[in-house]
Scaffold this motif. Structure first.
Motif, PDB file in Angstrom:
ATOM      1  N   LEU A  74     -47.382   2.835 -61.356  1.00 29.20           N
ATOM      2  CA  LEU A  74     -48.831   2.876 -60.233  1.00 29.20           C
ATOM      3  C   LEU A  74     -49.666   4.047 -61.007  1.00 29.20           C
ATOM      4  CD1 LEU A  74     -50.350   1.155 -58.216  1.00 29.20           C
ATOM      5  CD2 LEU A  74     -48.817   2.436 -56.655  1.00 29.20           C
TER       6      LEU A  74
ATOM      7  N   LYS B 180     -56.207  12.558 -57.997  1.00 30.91           N
ATOM      8  CA  LYS B 180     -56.545  13.710 -57.649  1.00 30.91           C
ATOM      9  C   LYS B 180     -55.140  14.169 -56.888  1.00 30.91           C
ATOM     10  CE  LYS B 180     -60.891  16.206 -58.674  1.00 30.91           C
ATOM     11  NZ  LYS B 180     -60.490  16.537 -60.371  1.00 30.91           N
ATOM     12  N   ARG B 181     -55.298  13.441 -55.428  1.00 29.32           N
ATOM     13  CA  ARG B 181     -54.754  13.495 -54.526  1.00 29.32           C
ATOM     14  C   ARG B 181     -53.096  12.550 -54.615  1.00 29.32           C
ATOM     15  NH1 ARG B 181     -57.759  13.353 -48.963  1.00 29.32           N
ATOM     16  NH2 ARG B 181     -59.778  12.868 -50.711  1.00 29.32           N
ATOM     17  N   GLN B 182     -52.608  11.349 -55.503  1.00 29.42           N
ATOM     18  CA  GLN B 182     -51.249  11.022 -55.356  1.00 29.42           C
ATOM     19  C   GLN B 182     -51.398  10.590 -56.470  1.00 29.42           C
ATOM     20  OE1 GLN B 182     -52.902   7.314 -53.263  1.00 29.42           O
ATOM     21  NE2 GLN B 182     -52.475   8.419 -51.319  1.00 29.42           N
ATOM     22  N   GLY B 183     -51.817  11.035 -57.466  1.00 27.42           N
ATOM     23  CA  GLY B 183     -51.813  11.081 -59.012  1.00 27.42           C
ATOM     24  C   GLY B 183     -51.030  12.203 -59.580  1.00 27.42           C
ATOM     25  N   CYS B 184     -52.060  13.159 -59.908  1.00 28.26           N
ATOM     26  CA  CYS B 184     -51.732  14.236 -60.247  1.00 28.26           C
ATOM     27  C   CYS B 184     -51.454  15.594 -59.464  1.00 28.26           C
ATOM     28  CB  CYS B 184     -52.972  14.518 -61.281  1.00 28.26           C
ATOM     29  SG  CYS B 184     -53.313  13.550 -62.550  1.00 28.26           S
ATOM     30  N   LEU B 185     -50.292  16.710 -60.101  1.00 31.63           N
ATOM     31  CA  LEU B 185     -49.869  17.782 -59.033  1.00 31.63           C
ATOM     32  C   LEU B 185     -50.530  17.957 -60.407  1.00 31.63           C
ATOM     33  CD1 LEU B 185     -46.039  17.621 -59.752  1.00 31.63           C
ATOM     34  CD2 LEU B 185     -47.325  17.626 -57.772  1.00 31.63           C
TER      35      LEU B 185
ATOM     36  N   PHE C 240     -50.013  21.432 -62.297  1.00 29.06           N
ATOM     37  CA  PHE C 240     -48.722  22.150 -62.668  1.00 29.06           C
ATOM     38  C   PHE C 240     -49.743  21.181 -64.745  1.00 29.06           C
ATOM     39  CE2 PHE C 240     -44.408  20.993 -62.093  1.00 29.06           C
ATOM     40  CZ  PHE C 240     -44.685  21.366 -60.495  1.00 29.06           C
TER      41      PHE C 240
ATOM     42  N   LEU D 225     -42.654  14.592 -65.454  1.00 31.56           N
ATOM     43  CA  LEU D 225     -42.785  14.905 -64.244  1.00 31.56           C
ATOM     44  C   LEU D 225     -42.001  13.930 -63.658  1.00 31.56           C
ATOM     45  CD1 LEU D 225     -43.270  16.268 -61.698  1.00 31.56           C
ATOM     46  CD2 LEU D 225     -44.070  14.792 -60.700  1.00 31.56           C
ATOM     47  N   THR D 226     -41.637  12.820 -63.806  1.00 30.99           N
ATOM     48  CA  THR D 226     -40.363  11.444 -63.031  1.00 30.99           C
ATOM     49  C   THR D 226     -39.272  11.634 -64.035  1.00 30.99           C
ATOM     50  OG1 THR D 226     -42.375   9.886 -62.605  1.00 30.99           O
ATOM     51  CG2 THR D 226     -40.467   9.269 -62.782  1.00 30.99           C
TER      52      THR D 226
ATOM     53  N   ARG E 126     -55.789  20.770 -62.905  1.00 35.22           N
ATOM     54  CA  ARG E 126     -56.740  20.753 -61.774  1.00 35.22           C
ATOM     55  C   ARG E 126     -57.507  20.738 -63.204  1.00 35.22           C
ATOM     56  NH1 ARG E 126     -57.710  22.767 -57.901  1.00 35.22           N
ATOM     57  NH2 ARG E 126     -55.707  23.005 -57.252  1.00 35.22           N
TER      58      ARG E 126
ATOM     59  N   ARG F 109     -46.843   9.581 -68.153  1.00 35.82           N
ATOM     60  CA  ARG F 109     -46.055   9.842 -66.725  1.00 35.82           C
ATOM     61  C   ARG F 109     -44.981   7.804 -67.248  1.00 35.82           C
ATOM     62  NH1 ARG F 109     -47.441  11.260 -61.199  1.00 35.82           N
ATOM     63  NH2 ARG F 109     -48.043  13.095 -62.167  1.00 35.82           N
TER      64      ARG F 109
ATOM     65  N   TYR G 164     -39.050  20.569 -58.806  1.00 38.24           N
ATOM     66  CA  TYR G 164     -38.991  20.070 -57.958  1.00 38.24           C
ATOM     67  C   TYR G 164     -40.228  20.007 -56.883  1.00 38.24           C
ATOM     68  CZ  TYR G 164     -38.144  15.545 -60.867  1.00 38.24           C
ATOM     69  OH  TYR G 164     -38.246  14.544 -62.206  1.00 38.24           O
TER      70      TYR G 164
ATOM     71  N   ASN H 128     -47.983  18.907 -53.820  1.00 38.28           N
ATOM     72  CA  ASN H 128     -48.314  17.714 -53.604  1.00 38.28           C
ATOM     73  C   ASN H 128     -47.331  17.175 -53.111  1.00 38.28           C
ATOM     74  OD1 ASN H 128     -49.894  15.125 -53.309  1.00 38.28           O
ATOM     75  ND2 ASN H 128     -51.312  15.608 -54.100  1.00 38.28           N
TER      76      ASN H 128
ATOM     77  N   ALA I 178     -48.102  12.975 -54.232  1.00 37.47           N
ATOM     78  CA  ALA I 178     -48.007  12.572 -56.003  1.00 37.47           C
ATOM     79  C   ALA I 178     -46.942  12.434 -55.975  1.00 37.47           C
ATOM     80  CB  ALA I 178     -48.775  13.884 -56.644  1.00 37.47           C
TER      81      ALA I 178
ATOM     82  N   LEU J 281     -45.051   9.827 -55.247  1.00 36.91           N
ATOM     83  CA  LEU J 281     -45.549   8.110 -55.442  1.00 36.91           C
ATOM     84  C   LEU J 281     -44.787   8.749 -56.953  1.00 36.91           C
ATOM     85  CD1 LEU J 281     -48.740   8.222 -54.690  1.00 36.91           C
ATOM     86  CD2 LEU J 281     -46.688   7.036 -53.951  1.00 36.91           C
ATOM     87  N   GLY J 282     -44.659  10.059 -57.636  1.00 36.85           N
ATOM     88  CA  GLY J 282     -44.050  10.389 -59.012  1.00 36.85           C
ATOM     89  C   GLY J 282     -42.760  10.175 -59.298  1.00 36.85           C
TER      90      GLY J 282
END
Lengths: 492, 316
Positions: A330, A336-341, A344, A352-353, A392, A406, B186, B193, B196, B199-200
């Motif tokens: 997805l 900015k708020r749900q996708g990336c850190l 990092f 990440l995953t 950022r 990712r 982690y 966040n 995020a 969801l990751g």
């Protein structure tokens, strides 16, 4: 220019470390006009607004308003001249009522007089023909309603210059129409409006003049009726841009993702499928339940009932982790708020995953992370000087690509894009479309949620339309028409 | 100008450390001696070990107010095991570590399951652990620990105190865990966040609970070191620990909302607080004036944290 110029910027320059945000910019605004400012991301539109609102002071140049010339505005001065800005990020207070928000900052006695506030707000709403209950709390409103409240709040303060920054980004077509009625109403009252938008159709519908900016510089100002889309885009990017939608061959007949009677989060009995190599659009108004559906399929929210099948096999998905394991990705709308850190680096965000998979006894293989980071930066053409640049500092489009990288690295077979080009400028858009095309050609099944009609019709093989949590219909490429799609999306 | 700010940002903690060191070397004549400086290290070794654990929780955007009484409860259990039931030393220490992990997991469980801020959840467990510790010990203090146990806190290998060695090993483990393992990354992701991260594809709840468990084990090691060094065990053995851990984490750059900071800065921060206490004592100032100074330091650290956040937003 003419006598009725109420605001004039001359040779305004503002520098930030490493960039000239505004480069000897000049700009004039007439009384009672709707004046669009367009330009790609980073053209300096936001900096211009900040100069007007007094948030920042330019280093050179003058701002002329009300017959006086200033080196820079202050927030107080800006307010005195009736400049109100409605920012992209809304500035309402969730826990207060609509009335309190609208009247915020105005005097209302030592003890809050709710009756007075509500009367005042109702009057403003009546004038503007906005239909919202002032007693409601802001968090109970939809984004679109919040936007209207924000504008009403600005208008209630004797506004003379209203600045709207991407006002329609969260709005659906119906709501845009309401907003435009409101703008016309304001125009009648001689309010000048600076209208910032990425959406061409809107500019031609509502504005009188257009000013184009590029790289902090003033390019030109045109009368809207005397120009066209191609010309504007040409000025914006500084080169001609052909059709930005790539030609595609269309998908296979092999179903990759199937949803059968998926119910939950306001969605009822939704059944649809996406074939391998296919791009399927998901149309609907905001609140139609598209993002909710995507989040359920991805395991981010709980599904009440229904079946998800991948390549014909039923799968159980209770968390994003399981979804990813099953090959679903997805790319959320709010990167900015749900996708990336944000804090990092690019390489770590991409890794990440699947960090556990590239670790030896918990210890992460830092070399491998760098390598694959570089690989995907090249592959997806992520623009950055360093592999470990903090996310950022990337633009929205590049942040999107990082999340996509990712998703690709975990071998997703189904990728859900939620508003893939929202807030992304024209040049970068074409690139995202090409990426979508390449992904489909690679055999991925793509489900694309979008509120951009052109984009839906330009990219999809088939389109499903959702309205109020129900599936309203499906149309294939041969039957595509904007009218038909709009009919299906609308609320009965 | 920018580069000066960058250097300040990066090495501010060393600068503060040096400033405190120089100040007390001048103000308190007996401060800058090998004996005193070693003393500071020895006295703060348990705090450093505990703070590493708390740092993990705070980086993941959690908090742990119960640390003082985790140390107290584990200490009481050690006292009972070793001085009353005469359980062998290695077994007792092992049990202490397991109990530490359990207390941590309870904190984590409440913080995740109750969906309240960990600060509130651990305030509840703080009172619970405190109560259990006092009831179990009958408010008594245990002495007469076996020599082998006291060796852990008082002995030397060569010229280096064992508790200092344990501290260094803990710092290394904490550093590796947070910076080189995916578990550590982690934890940072969670603090940066949480949505995020989820969801990751990260099991954020599990990571949060594990962080609490690992922290619990670190805190238990701290309790072992403190109990062995002082040769006594009681519920109120480390009532000030929570304040020190918390302040050191904030001073060490861990943001209140999670993320940021690193273990080494946090460790140096504990030493700064330790030197402050020691130096003021040598100057003849009472423990209560130390409270005032440390409180001011905490307020300063929070202000600096906010200032940095604001600067970050401005830049973006």
């Amino acid at each position: 220019m003419s006598d009725n110029t109420i605001l004039s910027l001359k040779n305004v320059t503002k520098r930030y470390p490493g960039v000239v945000a505004l480069d000897k910019l000049s700009f004039e605004l007439c009384e009672g006009e709707v004046h669009a400012i367009i330009g790609e991301n980073g053209a300096g539109k936001s900096t211009l607004i900040k100069c007007l609102s007094g948030a920042i002071t330019p280093e050179e140049g003058t701002i002329e308003i009300g017959g006086k010339s200033y080196q820079g505005m202050t927030p107080k001065l800006s307010r005195e001249y009736g400049i109100e800005v409605v920012y992209q990020e809304l500035n309402l207070i969730d826990g207060l009522t609509v009335a309190e928000n609208v009247c915020f900052g105005t005097e209302y006695g030592k003890i809050v007089n709710y009756k007075l506030l509500i009367e005042k707000t109702q009057k403003v709403f009546q004038d503007l023909q906005v239909n919202i209950n002032p007693k409601k709390f802001v968090y109970q409103l939809s984004t679109a309603q919040q936007q209207l409240v924000e504008i009403a709040k600005a208008v209630s303060k004797e506004v003379r210059i209203l600045v709207l920054d991407e006002p329609t980004a969260p709005l659906t077509l119906n709501e845009v129409a309401i907003l435009f009625d409101l703008i016309r109403e304001l125009k009648k009252r001689k309010v000048s409006i600076i209208y910032i938008s990425h959406r061409m159709d809107e500019i031609f519908e509502i504005t009188d003049r257009v000013t184009i900016m590029r790289d902090g510089q003033y390019i030109t100002t045109l009368k809207t009726e005397e120009t066209n889309k191609q010309e504007l885009i040409k000025y914006m990017v500084g080169r001609e841009l052909k059709d930005i939608y790539p030609t595609r061959s269309g998908g296979t007949k092999k179903p990759m993702l199937e949803l059968i009677n998926v119910t939950g989060c306001g969605d009822k009995n939704i059944s649809l499928h996406v074939n391998q190599g296919e791009i399927v659009g998901l149309a609907g108004l905001v609140g139609a339940g598209r993002t909710e559906l995507a989040r359920m399929v991805f395991g981010a929210d709980k599904m009440e009932s229904g079946v998800i099948k991948l390549e014909g096999k039923e799968v159980v998905i209770n968390s994003p982790k399981q979804a990813i394991k099953n090959g679903i990705g997805l790319i959320p709308e709010d990167r900015k708020r749900q996708g990336c850190l944000l804090d990092f680096g690019i390489d770590w965000n991409i890794a990440l995953t699947h960090l556990p998979e590239i670790s030896n006894y918990m210890f992460v293989d830092a070399k491998k992370i760098k390598e694959q980071g570089k690989e995907y930066i090249d592959k997806l053409r992520i623009k950055t000087p360093y592999i470990d640049q903090l996310v950022r500092n990337l633009s929205g489009g590049n942040q999107q690509k990082v999340v996509l990288a990712r998703t690709l690295i975990t071998n997703s077979k189904v990728i859900i894009f939620d508003e893939p080009t929202r807030g992304i400028d024209v040049g970068a858009r074409a690139e995202i479309y090409n990426l979508l095309k390449e992904l489909a050609e690679d055999g991925k099944a793509i489900l694309m949620i979008s509120s951009d009609m052109e984009e839906l019709l330009g990219m999809s093989d088939r389109i499903y339309a959702l309205s109020e949590g129900k599936l309203k219909g499906e149309i294939s490429r041969e039957e595509f028409s904007q009218v038909e799609l709009l009919r299906m999306m609308s609320i009965e | 100008m920018i580069s000066v700010r960058r250097i300040l940002e990066k090495y501010y903690i060393l600068i503060v450390l040096l400033a405190v060191l120089i100040f007390f070397s001048i103000a308190a004549p007996r401060f800058f001696t090998l004996l005193n400086l070693t003393n500071i290290l020895v006295q703060n070794s348990y705090l450093i070990i505990a703070t590493i654990g708390i740092a993990m929780i705070m980086i993941s955007s959690g908090a742990d107010l119960s640390v003082s009484y985790q140390i107290g409860l584990v200490s009481v259990i050690l006292g009972k095991l070793l001085t009353i039931w005469h359980v062998p030393v290695p077994v007792s220490i092992l049990i202490a570590l397991v109990v530490g992990g359990l207390l941590g997991s309870l904190n984590g469980f409440f913080a995740v399951k109750l969906k309240v801020h960990p600060m509130v959840a651990t305030m509840a467990t703080m009172t619970i652990y405190q109560g259990i510790a006092y009831v179990a010990s009958n408010s008594e203090t245990y002495f007469d620990f076996p020599a082998t146990f006291k060796f852990v806190g008082q002995g030397y290998i060569g010229i280096i105190p064992i508790c200092v060695i344990l501290m260094i090993v803990s710092v290394i483990i904490g550093y590796l865990l947070l910076n080189k393992t995916y578990f550590g990354r982690y934890i940072y992701a969670l603090g940066g966040n949480e949505e995020a991260a989820r969801l990751g594809g990260i099991n954020t709840k599990a990571i949060r609970i594990i962080a609490f468990i690992v922290a619990g084990v670190f805190v238990a090691i701290a309790s072992v070191v403190l109990t062995a060094r002082t040769g006594s065990a009681s519920a109120g053995i480390a009532v000030d620990a929570m304040f020190t851990c918390f302040t050191a984490c904030v001073l060490g750059g861990i943001s209140f909302s999670g993320g940021g900071g690193n273990v080494l800065n946090v460790v140096l921060s504990v030493l700064i607080l330790g030197m402050l206490g020691n130096g003021m004592q040598l100057m003849g100032l009472s423990i209560y004036s130390q409270y005032v100074a440390k409180g001011i330091l905490l307020v300063g650290a929070i202000a600096y944290d906010n200032y940095q956040k604001a600067a970050k937003i401005k830049e973006a």
